[in-house]
Each structure stands twice: as C-alpha cells, then as structure tokens.
Design a protein around this motif. Structure first.
Motif, PDB file in Angstrom:
ATOM      1  N   UNK A  50       0.914  -1.088  -0.091  1.00  0.00           N
ATOM      2  CA  UNK A  50       0.291   0.365  -0.363  1.00  0.00           C
ATOM      3  C   UNK A  50       0.985   1.336   0.052  1.00  0.00           C
ATOM      4  N   UNK A  51       1.193   2.313  -0.748  1.00  0.00           N
ATOM      5  CA  UNK A  51       1.439   3.646  -0.946  1.00  0.00           C
ATOM      6  C   UNK A  51       1.171   4.331  -1.138  1.00  0.00           C
ATOM      7  N   UNK A  52       0.964   5.603   0.354  1.00  0.00           N
ATOM      8  CA  UNK A  52       1.087   6.748   0.414  1.00  0.00           C
ATOM      9  C   UNK A  52       1.303   7.723   0.263  1.00  0.00           C
ATOM     10  N   UNK A  53       1.025   8.418  -0.411  1.00  0.00           N
ATOM     11  CA  UNK A  53       1.768  10.281  -0.628  1.00  0.00           C
ATOM     12  C   UNK A  53       1.338  11.056  -0.661  1.00  0.00           C
ATOM     13  N   UNK A  54       1.910  12.465   0.058  1.00  0.00           N
ATOM     14  CA  UNK A  54       1.173  13.376  -0.050  1.00  0.00           C
ATOM     15  C   UNK A  54       2.105  14.523  -0.643  1.00  0.00           C
ATOM     16  N   UNK A  55       2.043  15.074  -1.714  1.00  0.00           N
ATOM     17  CA  UNK A  55       2.352  16.513  -2.331  1.00  0.00           C
ATOM     18  C   UNK A  55       1.785  18.012  -1.868  1.00  0.00           C
ATOM     19  N   UNK A  56       2.953  18.784  -2.199  1.00  0.00           N
ATOM     20  CA  UNK A  56       1.968  19.842  -2.176  1.00  0.00           C
ATOM     21  C   UNK A  56       2.681  21.011  -3.663  1.00  0.00           C
ATOM     22  N   UNK A  68      16.729  -7.763 -10.581  1.00  0.00           N
ATOM     23  CA  UNK A  68      15.577  -8.770  -9.909  1.00  0.00           C
ATOM     24  C   UNK A  68      14.488  -8.006 -10.357  1.00  0.00           C
ATOM     25  N   UNK A  69      13.324  -8.609 -10.709  1.00  0.00           N
ATOM     26  CA  UNK A  69      11.730  -8.116 -11.152  1.00  0.00           C
ATOM     27  C   UNK A  69      10.910  -8.289  -9.853  1.00  0.00           C
ATOM     28  N   UNK A  70      11.009  -7.147  -8.943  1.00  0.00           N
ATOM     29  CA  UNK A  70      10.083  -8.017  -8.175  1.00  0.00           C
ATOM     30  C   UNK A  70       8.972  -7.811  -8.582  1.00  0.00           C
ATOM     31  N   UNK A  71       8.279  -7.112  -9.067  1.00  0.00           N
ATOM     32  CA  UNK A  71       6.935  -6.347  -9.528  1.00  0.00           C
ATOM     33  C   UNK A  71       5.863  -5.676  -8.713  1.00  0.00           C
ATOM     34  N   UNK A  72       6.968  -4.943  -8.164  1.00  0.00           N
ATOM     35  CA  UNK A  72       5.992  -3.402  -7.210  1.00  0.00           C
ATOM     36  C   UNK A  72       6.899  -2.243  -7.659  1.00  0.00           C
ATOM     37  N   UNK A  73       6.663  -1.348  -7.445  1.00  0.00           N
ATOM     38  CA  UNK A  73       8.076   0.023  -7.748  1.00  0.00           C
ATOM     39  C   UNK A  73       8.195   0.514  -6.492  1.00  0.00           C
ATOM     40  N   UNK A  74       6.595   0.094  -5.952  1.00  0.00           N
ATOM     41  CA  UNK A  74       6.713   0.830  -4.896  1.00  0.00           C
ATOM     42  C   UNK A  74       7.632   0.520  -3.481  1.00  0.00           C
ATOM     43  N   UNK A  75       7.688  -1.365  -3.873  1.00  0.00           N
ATOM     44  CA  UNK A  75       8.565  -1.987  -2.828  1.00  0.00           C
ATOM     45  C   UNK A  75      10.053  -1.961  -3.683  1.00  0.00           C
ATOM     46  N   UNK A 107      18.820  -2.978  -0.394  1.00  0.00           N
ATOM     47  CA  UNK A 107      18.611  -3.883  -0.611  1.00  0.00           C
ATOM     48  C   UNK A 107      18.263  -4.050  -2.115  1.00  0.00           C
ATOM     49  N   UNK A 108      18.571  -3.261  -3.042  1.00  0.00           N
ATOM     50  CA  UNK A 108      19.271  -3.423  -4.098  1.00  0.00           C
ATOM     51  C   UNK A 108      20.073  -1.728  -4.483  1.00  0.00           C
ATOM     52  N   UNK A 109      20.900  -1.314  -5.461  1.00  0.00           N
ATOM     53  CA  UNK A 109      21.806  -0.139  -5.793  1.00  0.00           C
ATOM     54  C   UNK A 109      20.999   0.441  -6.404  1.00  0.00           C
ATOM     55  N   UNK A 110      20.292  -0.206  -7.352  1.00  0.00           N
ATOM     56  CA  UNK A 110      18.895   1.261  -8.119  1.00  0.00           C
ATOM     57  C   UNK A 110      17.771   0.259  -8.587  1.00  0.00           C
ATOM     58  N   UNK A 111      16.430   1.317  -9.323  1.00  0.00           N
ATOM     59  CA  UNK A 111      16.133   1.033  -9.947  1.00  0.00           C
ATOM     60  C   UNK A 111      15.321   2.254 -11.121  1.00  0.00           C
ATOM     61  N   UNK A 112      14.509   1.020 -12.423  1.00  0.00           N
ATOM     62  CA  UNK A 112      14.344   2.690 -13.438  1.00  0.00           C
ATOM     63  C   UNK A 112      13.279   1.700 -14.288  1.00  0.00           C
ATOM     64  N   UNK A 113      12.222   2.262 -14.293  1.00  0.00           N
ATOM     65  CA  UNK A 113      11.118   1.935 -15.221  1.00  0.00           C
ATOM     66  C   UNK A 113      10.712   2.797 -15.952  1.00  0.00           C
ATOM     67  N   UNK A 114      10.113   2.197 -17.142  1.00  0.00           N
ATOM     68  CA  UNK A 114       9.302   3.420 -18.218  1.00  0.00           C
ATOM     69  C   UNK A 114       7.681   2.936 -17.600  1.00  0.00           C
ATOM     70  N   UNK A 115       7.332   4.376 -17.752  1.00  0.00           N
ATOM     71  CA  UNK A 115       5.195   3.717 -17.443  1.00  0.00           C
ATOM     72  C   UNK A 115       5.066   3.701 -16.049  1.00  0.00           C
ATOM     73  N   UNK A 116       6.019   4.590 -15.164  1.00  0.00           N
ATOM     74  CA  UNK A 116       4.847   4.525 -13.713  1.00  0.00           C
ATOM     75  C   UNK A 116       4.076   5.621 -13.738  1.00  0.00           C
ATOM     76  N   UNK A 117       2.860   5.457 -12.667  1.00  0.00           N
ATOM     77  CA  UNK A 117       2.090   6.753 -13.095  1.00  0.00           C
ATOM     78  C   UNK A 117       2.340   7.297 -12.040  1.00  0.00           C
ATOM     79  N   UNK A 118       1.913   8.226 -10.913  1.00  0.00           N
ATOM     80  CA  UNK A 118       2.313   8.840  -9.856  1.00  0.00           C
ATOM     81  C   UNK A 118       2.414   8.011  -8.669  1.00  0.00           C
ATOM     82  N   UNK A 119       1.172   7.686  -8.604  1.00  0.00           N
ATOM     83  CA  UNK A 119       0.508   6.728  -7.094  1.00  0.00           C
ATOM     84  C   UNK A 119       1.732   5.417  -7.499  1.00  0.00           C
ATOM     85  N   UNK A 120       2.579   5.214  -8.112  1.00  0.00           N
ATOM     86  CA  UNK A 120       4.073   4.371  -8.371  1.00  0.00           C
ATOM     87  C   UNK A 120       5.064   4.648  -7.729  1.00  0.00           C
ATOM     88  N   UNK A 121       5.682   5.893  -7.831  1.00  0.00           N
ATOM     89  CA  UNK A 121       6.373   6.264  -7.543  1.00  0.00           C
ATOM     90  C   UNK A 121       6.498   7.780  -6.494  1.00  0.00           C
TER      91      UNK A 121
END
Length: 294
Positions: free
Chosen positions: A123-129, A209-216, A225-239
C-alpha cells in the motif's frame, strides 16, 4: 488505527504531521488487504469472476480488494484531511490541478503478486504540495514493514516488532557490482523495447531483479537491498511515496513530471550516489532515458 486517533489540524502542512497521517492510513489499508486476500482468493489465485477485472490490457488486472482498499484510504483521509485533493489509481481525481495539497494513493502496488499469493505487494500513500512529494509511507503488506519519509527528515522502516531503523542506500561504487531492480509494462510493444534495453544493460551490472512492485523496488533502493531501480511508464501513485523514501535515504532520483501517466512512458530512476554517473550514462547509451509510450 481509527482515523479519529490522529491528532492533527486538517489544514496543516507540517511534514512530520503529514508523514504520521500517511503512515496511519497506509497501515489501516494494509490491514484490510491482509484480511481480504484469503477471503477472496482462498489458498490460490482463483476467485469469483467479478473479483478480478482487466484495465489497460488483459494482463493488467484490478481486483475487488484494490477498489475496496482505495475506498478505505479515501474515507480515512476525508475525515482527517477534508480540504485536500486525492489522486488514486482506481478512482482517479476530480481535480487535475497540482496546486495545493494532494494525496496520491496506490491501494495495492503489485496486484499480480497479490493475486498469485507472491508476498511482494504494498500500500502506497504520499502527500504532495504543488506536485512535489513531501511525505509518504509504503507498507509491505506480507512482511508488515512500514517504510516512510518526510522531506528533509530522512527515511525509516518500522518492523513488525516496532523496531525503527534509519534507511540508507548502499555504498556501491562500481556499475559492475550493481544489483538492479526493474519492471515491465503491460503492453507488448513497450515490453519489446524494454527487453532490448535489459539485454544491453545486463552484461554491465551484477544482476537484475524483477520484484513486481515499483513502490517496494524504490524502498529496496532506500534500504540498500538493491542498488538501483529504473522503470518506464510508472504513474504518480507508483512512485510518489517510494521515490521520496529513496531520496531521503540518500539515493539520486530522477522522476517523471508530477502529472505524467503510464501512457507517457517516462522513466523513473533511483540509484545509489556512488554509481549514479555511470548508471545514468549506461541508461542513456541504451536509450533508457527516453520515454517508451504505450
């Protein structure tokens, strides 16, 4: 925890208070996800026909628990933050403006894992200003870990026993020793391009590694636990939450625009500082910093 137990002014912009709200509502939503999975899926991945639907493609699922959990989050925020806007993965937003305070919700990040019983969904919850994340929480539902951060305050993870640890990304200094996390889109065209990029990057890093959850994935960058992450096509709720957590743990982060969607195909990148120059150069050479629309 009931929302009434949150002692906060409904219009405050104090990042510590906003972080506490994010943690509490995410934890409550995670309880709902944890409870509902065995009720909907039993011991396997099969469920009633109306429990799982498709979104962008037949391989892009949404479950009844996704929609229920977003409703849990929205109802709690309506009580403690009634003046704020909300952007959720399942119900979208009534206001497209980035001005002011906006909560960005992913009720289950890693829905395919959730369906199959693979213990890697969050579950991912962020607040933006004004379109910038200032506080957020990611709850690893299966492991009962609560990652959180507030802008300028660092990032932590709380374990099931309540132990709180400060997060710090890894000190890796060589691209060849980099453990890289990534993810793939649901459309075949985007996946073909992503596959070509991975084939170019794989010989240059330790492993992928391909975990299956960008938030994780982003929280794993934060924890080392990993050194880097990149991914195309994430929406704001993903990151929105995970990228802040990674940045507050010392990672170098490169994000899409705050109003970017999956269809734009922009790249999200988070990496340990010791490899950031080399990793960005490798991504650029592979064409991985360019959008992959889909």
């Amino acid at each position: 925890m009931p929302p009434g137990e949150l002692d906060t002014e409904s219009n405050t912009r104090d990042v510590d208070v906003l972080r506490e709200v994010a943690e509490r509502v995410a934890m409550r939503a995670a309880e709902h996800v944890r409870l509902r999975r065995p009720q909907v899926f039993g011991d396997g991945s099969s469920a009633d026909d109306d429990a799982v639907q498709s979104k962008s493609t037949p391989t892009d699922p949404v479950t009844v628990v996704d929609t229920e959990t977003e409703r849990v989050l929205r109802e709690m925020l309506a009580q403690v933050r009634p003046s704020d806007s909300i952007l959720g993965e399942e119900e979208g937003s009534e206001d497209e403006s980035l001005d002011g305070v906006r909560w960005v919700l992913d009720p289950i990040d890693g829905t395919v894992n959730f369906m199959y019983g693979i213990p890697a969904y969050a579950v991912s919850v962020a607040v933006q200003i004004d379109g910038v994340s200032v506080a957020g929480a990611v709850v690893d539902v299966a492991r009962d870990l609560v990652y959180s951060a507030a802008k300028g305050r660092g990032a932590t993870v709380r374990g099931p026993d309540g132990t709180l640890e400060q997060l710090r990304c890894s000190d890796v200094a060589e691209l060849s020793m980099t453990l890289l996390a990534t993810g793939f889109g649901y459309g075949s065209g985007r996946r073909a391009v992503q596959g070509a990029i991975i084939s170019e990057l794989l010989p240059q890093v330790r492993d992928i590694r391909r975990i299956g959850s960008a938030a994780l994935d982003l929280c794993m960058v934060a924890s080392g636990a990993v050194d880097a992450h990149f991914e195309h096509g994430l929406s704001p709720w993903d990151w929105a939450a995970g990228a802040l957590i990674a940045a507050e743990a010392g990672a170098v982060v490169r994000l899409p625009a705050a109003n970017s969607t999956s269809a734009h195909g922009s790249a999200t990148v988070a990496m340990a500082p010791g490899i950031s120059t080399a990793f960005l150069a490798a991504l650029r050479s592979a064409g991985a910093l360019d959008p992959i629309p889909g």
